[in-house]
Write an enzyme that holds these catalytic residues in place. Structure first.
Site, short mmCIF file in Angstrom:
data_model
loop_
_atom_site.label_atom_id
_atom_site.label_comp_id
_atom_site.label_asym_id
_atom_site.label_seq_id
_atom_site.Cartn_x
_atom_site.Cartn_y
_atom_site.Cartn_z
N HIS A 139 -2.42 11.15 -0.63
CA HIS A 139 -2.67 10.51 -1.85
C HIS A 139 -4.13 10.60 -2.26
O HIS A 139 -4.97 11.05 -1.32
CB HIS A 139 -1.99 9.28 -2.16
N THR A 160 -6.99 4.17 -1.62
CA THR A 160 -6.63 2.56 -1.39
C THR A 160 -7.66 1.84 -2.22
O THR A 160 -7.65 0.88 -2.58
CB THR A 160 -6.47 2.32 0.05
N ASP A 194 -1.12 0.60 -4.76
CA ASP A 194 -2.31 0.93 -5.22
C ASP A 194 -2.20 2.49 -5.57
O ASP A 194 -3.06 2.94 -6.57
CB ASP A 194 -3.37 0.85 -4.14
N HIS A 195 -1.16 3.22 -5.20
CA HIS A 195 -0.99 4.67 -5.31
C HIS A 195 0.20 4.92 -4.89
O HIS A 195 1.08 4.50 -4.26
CB HIS A 195 -1.97 5.38 -4.65
N ASP A 229 0.73 -1.23 -0.11
CA ASP A 229 0.04 -0.01 -0.19
C ASP A 229 0.91 1.35 -0.06
O ASP A 229 1.87 1.46 0.69
CB ASP A 229 -0.85 0.07 1.14
N HIS A 263 2.01 8.58 5.35
CA HIS A 263 0.97 9.45 5.70
C HIS A 263 1.43 10.28 6.99
O HIS A 263 1.57 11.71 7.17
CB HIS A 263 -0.32 8.78 6.21
N ASP A 285 2.49 2.59 3.35
CA ASP A 285 1.39 3.83 3.17
C ASP A 285 1.25 4.29 4.45
O ASP A 285 1.11 5.67 4.61
CB ASP A 285 0.07 3.07 2.96
#
Ligand SMILES: [Zn+2]
Length: 480
Positions: free
Chosen positions: A416, A140, A306-307, A103, A263, A259
């Site tokens: 994101h 996500t 995913d990103h 992620d 963040h 991820d």
């Protein structure tokens, strides 16, 4: 599907042979042969001279033809190395695809620190040269579900991580497992429909009982973020200890990192490297477990994110209070601003007023937000064709955030969800296995293509989707 697309990769030896012979008679050989064919013999009789000339002429042409044939073979083999084809399975009876998500693994993270195991997959496999392009919004749940359905969010129904169905007023959250939310046909359902076995070690949507997919306890793990990564990897490895007919043909594996770190600290903080290393070590654990069992070269591993992620800071904020938009109109703030005005307000007028205010210079950072009626969004975003998408959508520039009210806090982190054309939103596509070329780079593409890639490897028909039928042949090695 595979046989349809194979001719794209098939060279045309006859055509190129004809062209090379036509266009490249070996001029360099002519002067040599010509001088040989014109000896100075002033006393010879005319008939024997003629015969000699004919013989020399013939031998020159035979020599020329041989030289041309040699030149063709030499250059042809140099410019067309032997075509790489899919490698036969050594131990597995049928193809297996292992789809792994890291992620928020932004494209470029693989260069931030030592990632020996991910690098090993890249060097011996196929990689999207400049990363995998997520779908919009670059969040996500919409992206994970696009990867496994081949559909843009407007068509698979998961249009945001949180949203409201305007028809019923029901809220979707990341723990909503009712099938009514999850449209389209995810890969595990496609496999179940075709009588093949799939396993899911976490993936958004995998716990939803839908079609022939019943999310059986044995092969479908119920999401629990506290399960150590090691346990996840080891469970997947244990599937390879089953009888060959019991090994799932398609497996998913999911890691929340990097991820979470992204963040907290943003994409450029040194602390992000710890999360990257951690995920890399899990890939190493997986590789060595597969090697120990003799399956590493047999499994088609598709490693994606995913990103991406971009650093944000609170000086890059836009406040809706400045625009006179009340809190209860908002379905999501940032980076995807989604507004559903009450029925007595025209969305068109809301858009016009907001854009007028943003352009007036009176709103702080106003130039970094553009507001659209969803049907007027750039078509490349594919973000209009669903009632679940609110009528007014705001696009914020990279690194900016939208909030309701001015607060005193000052914090920096990462985010994101932005326009998927922004490079920092890209993730990775790294594949290894019998259907993937070694050390090969392919151009970047949107993740809706992955569904067809998996069904091609497994040689099964898939459900209709937004990917292109010919795509798999541009990435996969042909079978013959
Ligand atoms: Zn995230």
């Amino acid at each position: 599907m595979i046989s349809e697309s194979m001719p794209i990769l098939t060279p045309k030896p006859n055509e190129s042979a004809a062209n090379e012979e036509d266009e490249h008679p070996d001029a360099a050989l002519l002067p040599l042969s010509t001088s040989d064919s014109c000896p100075s013999t002033p006393n010879a009789k005319p008939a024997s001279i003629t015969l000699t000339i004919i013989l020399l002429f013939l031998s020159t042409w035979i020599a020329l033809a041989a030289a041309a044939a040699f030149a063709f073979l030499f250059f042809h083999s140099a410019s067309n190395p032997p075509r790489e084809v899919a490698r036969p399975l050594a131990k597995l009876k049928t193809p297996v695809v292992l789809l792994i998500s890291m992620d928020g693994f932004r494209f470029g993270y693989q260069f931030k620190t030592e990632t020996p195991h991910i690098r090993r997959l890249i060097e011996n496999g196929t990689e999207a040269d400049l990363g995998l392009i997520p779908v919009f919004p670059t969040l996500t749940f919409p992206n994970h579900y696009s990867i496994v359905t081949g559909l843009y969010p407007a068509y698979h129904g998961i249009v945001n991580n949180f949203f409201i169905d305007p028809a019923t007023g029901d809220f979707f959250t990341m723990s909503s497992h009712e099938p009514k939310w999850w449209l389209g046909e995810p890969l595990w359902e496609t496999l179940a429909n075709r009588g093949l076995k799939a396993s899911t070690y976490f993936w958004p949507g995998s716990e939803v009982v839908k079609g022939s997919w019943n999310c059986s306890n044995e092969y479908c793990m119920i999401y629990n973020s506290s399960v150590p990564y090691e346990d996840r990897v080891d469970t997947v490895l244990r599937y390879f200890d089953l009888n060959s007919s019991e090994i799932p043909s398609f497996m998913t594996l999911y890691f929340e990192d990097p991820d979470h770190q992204g963040h907290k600290v943003g994409s450029d903080d040194p602390k992000i490297t710890e999360a990257i290393s951690r995920v890399d070590s899990m890939i190493g654990r997986l590789i060595s477990g597969l090697e120990k069992r003799g399956f590493f070269d047999d499994v088609n591993i598709i490693l994606v994110g995913d990103h991406g992620m971009v650093g944000t800071c609170d000086k890059k904020l836009i406040y809706l209070d400045d625009l006179g938009i009340p809190k209860d109109w908002i379905q999501s703030y940032s980076p995807l601003l989604a507004i559903r005005p009450p029925s007595d307000h025209s969305p068109k007028e809301v858009v016009a007023k907001m854009n007028e205010a943003l352009k007036s210079g009176s709103v702080g950072n106003g130039e970094y937000l553009r507001v659209y009626l969803k049907e007027d969004l750039p078509r490349r975003l594919h973000y209009a064709d669903s009632d679940r998408i609110p009528p007014v959508i705001g696009l914020v520039d990279e690194g900016f955030k939208v909030e309701q009210t001015r607060l005193k806090r000052q914090e920096c982190g990462g985010s994101h969800g932005y326009d998927n054309a922004i490079f920092s939103m890209r993730s990775v596509f790294i594949c290894h296995g019998p259907r993937f070329g070694r050390g090969r780079k392919v151009p970047s593409f949107e993740n809706v293509q992955i569904y067809n890639l998996v069904t091609s490897i497994l040689n099964i028909y898939g459900a209709p989707n937004n990917g292109t039928v010919s795509f798999p042949s541009s990435v996969l090695l042909p079978i013959h």
